[in-house]
Design an enzyme around this catalytic site. Structure first.
Site, mmCIF file in Angstrom:
data_model
loop_
_atom_site.group_PDB
_atom_site.id
_atom_site.type_symbol
_atom_site.label_atom_id
_atom_site.label_comp_id
_atom_site.label_asym_id
_atom_site.label_seq_id
_atom_site.Cartn_x
_atom_site.Cartn_y
_atom_site.Cartn_z
ATOM 1 N N HIS A 130 0.796 -1.098 0.081
ATOM 2 C CA HIS A 130 -0.155 -0.038 0.187
ATOM 3 C C HIS A 130 0.864 1.193 0.040
ATOM 4 O O HIS A 130 1.811 1.302 0.208
ATOM 5 C CB HIS A 130 -0.821 0.055 1.433
ATOM 6 C CG HIS A 130 -2.179 -0.733 1.054
ATOM 7 N ND1 HIS A 130 -2.179 -2.102 1.039
ATOM 8 C CD2 HIS A 130 -3.396 -0.407 0.845
ATOM 9 C CE1 HIS A 130 -3.530 -2.531 0.975
ATOM 10 N NE2 HIS A 130 -4.142 -1.623 0.810
ATOM 11 N N LYS A 134 -0.803 4.873 4.364
ATOM 12 C CA LYS A 134 -1.701 4.064 5.060
ATOM 13 C C LYS A 134 -1.351 4.144 6.705
ATOM 14 O O LYS A 134 -0.388 3.794 7.031
ATOM 15 C CB LYS A 134 -1.708 2.700 4.330
ATOM 16 C CG LYS A 134 -2.826 1.866 4.729
ATOM 17 C CD LYS A 134 -3.042 0.832 4.063
ATOM 18 C CE LYS A 134 -4.006 -0.325 4.566
ATOM 19 N NZ LYS A 134 -5.436 0.351 4.748
HETATM 20 P P1 NAP Z 1 -6.907 9.985 4.398
HETATM 21 O O1 NAP Z 1 -6.774 10.606 3.156
HETATM 22 O O2 NAP Z 1 -5.896 10.241 5.400
HETATM 23 O O3 NAP Z 1 -8.271 10.529 4.905
HETATM 24 C C1 NAP Z 1 -8.961 10.270 6.071
HETATM 25 C C2 NAP Z 1 -9.646 11.487 6.581
HETATM 26 O O4 NAP Z 1 -10.297 11.441 7.532
HETATM 27 C C3 NAP Z 1 -8.750 13.080 6.568
HETATM 28 O O5 NAP Z 1 -9.489 13.693 5.692
HETATM 29 C C4 NAP Z 1 -9.031 13.137 8.059
HETATM 30 O O6 NAP Z 1 -8.985 14.715 8.354
HETATM 31 C C5 NAP Z 1 -10.269 12.661 8.292
HETATM 32 N N1 NAP Z 1 -10.678 12.630 9.870
HETATM 33 C C6 NAP Z 1 -9.814 12.176 10.711
HETATM 34 N N2 NAP Z 1 -10.360 12.211 11.925
HETATM 35 C C7 NAP Z 1 -11.627 12.493 11.660
HETATM 36 C C8 NAP Z 1 -12.801 12.785 12.563
HETATM 37 N N3 NAP Z 1 -12.759 12.438 13.943
HETATM 38 N N4 NAP Z 1 -14.092 13.026 11.796
HETATM 39 C C9 NAP Z 1 -14.040 13.409 10.576
HETATM 40 N N5 NAP Z 1 -13.027 13.151 9.784
HETATM 41 C C10 NAP Z 1 -11.706 12.591 10.358
HETATM 42 O O7 NAP Z 1 -7.193 8.426 4.247
HETATM 43 P P2 NAP Z 1 -7.737 7.612 3.024
HETATM 44 O O8 NAP Z 1 -6.748 7.120 2.102
HETATM 45 O O9 NAP Z 1 -8.933 8.402 2.386
HETATM 46 O O10 NAP Z 1 -8.373 6.452 3.828
HETATM 47 C C11 NAP Z 1 -9.439 6.466 4.758
HETATM 48 C C12 NAP Z 1 -9.732 5.219 5.149
HETATM 49 O O11 NAP Z 1 -10.307 4.192 4.092
HETATM 50 C C13 NAP Z 1 -8.499 4.206 5.594
HETATM 51 O O12 NAP Z 1 -8.792 3.650 6.813
HETATM 52 C C14 NAP Z 1 -8.165 3.415 4.511
HETATM 53 O O13 NAP Z 1 -7.362 2.177 4.967
HETATM 54 C C15 NAP Z 1 -9.739 3.194 4.049
HETATM 55 N N6 NAP Z 1 -9.694 2.525 2.734
HETATM 56 C C16 NAP Z 1 -10.714 1.716 2.484
HETATM 57 C C17 NAP Z 1 -11.072 1.164 1.189
HETATM 58 C C18 NAP Z 1 -12.064 0.305 1.056
HETATM 59 O O14 NAP Z 1 -12.448 -0.162 -0.158
HETATM 60 N N7 NAP Z 1 -12.881 -0.011 1.970
HETATM 61 C C19 NAP Z 1 -10.120 1.629 0.136
HETATM 62 C C20 NAP Z 1 -9.169 2.573 0.527
HETATM 63 C C21 NAP Z 1 -8.990 3.122 1.684
HETATM 64 P P3 NAP Z 1 -7.822 15.385 8.583
HETATM 65 O O15 NAP Z 1 -6.677 15.207 7.443
HETATM 66 O O16 NAP Z 1 -8.068 16.751 8.846
HETATM 67 O O17 NAP Z 1 -7.210 14.772 10.043
#
Ligand code: NAP
Length: 227
Positions: A130, A134
């Protein structure tokens, strides 16, 4: 239909907002500076999507269930004990929850094929790669794949620049190896599974862990062992 997206400014959140608006649904965005409970109470969403972080996802899911708000959990990093607790809570509140470690059809097919292949091999290795940002390791997809297999599988994790999300499951046998791979080239691959989950979760009254249960309700049938 109004969908509350927690983590709407993140990499997955931004794609999700686009995809949800594209099918004509309204989006309420909740970021790290917002209060989730206030947002639920003031906007009355029909469904919630969590795409935040391993640190937030359990509390968010609990909050949604306690307010009888169906929730699709895309964020990964939940422990098996978290999933068990949330499942009991969802059943108690008769609220739909889908925890989907991977929304992509290709990843679901890779996991399904691995379930078929395991009947013929004993030595199984799951290798997931990844992007370096991550937060959880091993990935939710690797953990879900291991949980779907009846035999024990070793998991190796790598974090590498230039990659979004890749996984290969290797099977070793007498004089041969077999592998199934999934490669993500763009986060749009997650959106059809996410939109399906948003519509489906409102028909549920309990927790479902893994979209494989909905896509392949009969599981992977055991092949006839002719060898
Ligand atoms: P990311 O870019 O780091 O996004 C996470 C977001 O969550 C950031 O905008 C962050 O804001 C926000 N956040 C943190 N604390 C929060 C709170 N208390 N309330 C509301 N928002 C909050 O990560 P990503 O790559 O998008 O991935 C997000 C999640 O999805 C991860 O767990 C990843 O493993 C998962 N994922 C799942 C799939 C699937 O198919 N299910 C696919 C890809 C990724 P700040 O930056 O302001 O802290």
């Amino acid at each position: 239909m109004k969908v509350l997206v927690a983590g709407y400014q993140g990499k997955m959140g931004r794609e999700a907002v686009k995809a949800i608006k594209n099918i004509g649904f309204e989006v309420v965005g909740v970021g790290s500076d917002d209060n989730l409970l206030d947002a639920i109470k003031s906007t009355h969403p029909d469904v919630m999507v969590d795409l935040t972080t391993p640190k937030q996802v359990v509390v968010h899911t609990r909050t949604a269930i306690e307010h009888n708000l169906p929730i699709v959990v895309g964020a990964t990093g939940l422990k098996p004990s978290d999933i068990d607790d949330l499942s009991a809570l969802a059943t108690h509140h008769k609220t739909g929850v889908i925890i989907a470690p991977n929304f992509s059809i290709g990843a679901l097919l890779m996991m399904h094929c691995a379930q078929i292949a395991e009947h013929f091999y004993d030595d199984i290795n799951i290798v997931e790669v990844h992007h370096p940002q991550k937060k959880d390791q091993p990935s939710g997809t690797a953990l879900r794949t291991a949980a779907m297999l009846s035999k024990s599988a070793k998991i190796q994790s790598r974090r590498q620049k230039g990659v979004i999300a890749d996984q290969t499951v290797y099977f070793g046998g007498e004089g041969e190896t077999f592998s199934v791979s999934h490669h993500t080239s763009d986060r749009t691959c997650f959106m059809s599974g996410l939109l399906f989950s948003i519509k489906k979760v409102m028909q549920l009254d309990c927790l479902v862990y893994g979209l494989d249960h909905l896509l392949f309700p009969n599981g992977a049938s055991a092949p006839v062992d002719i060898f």
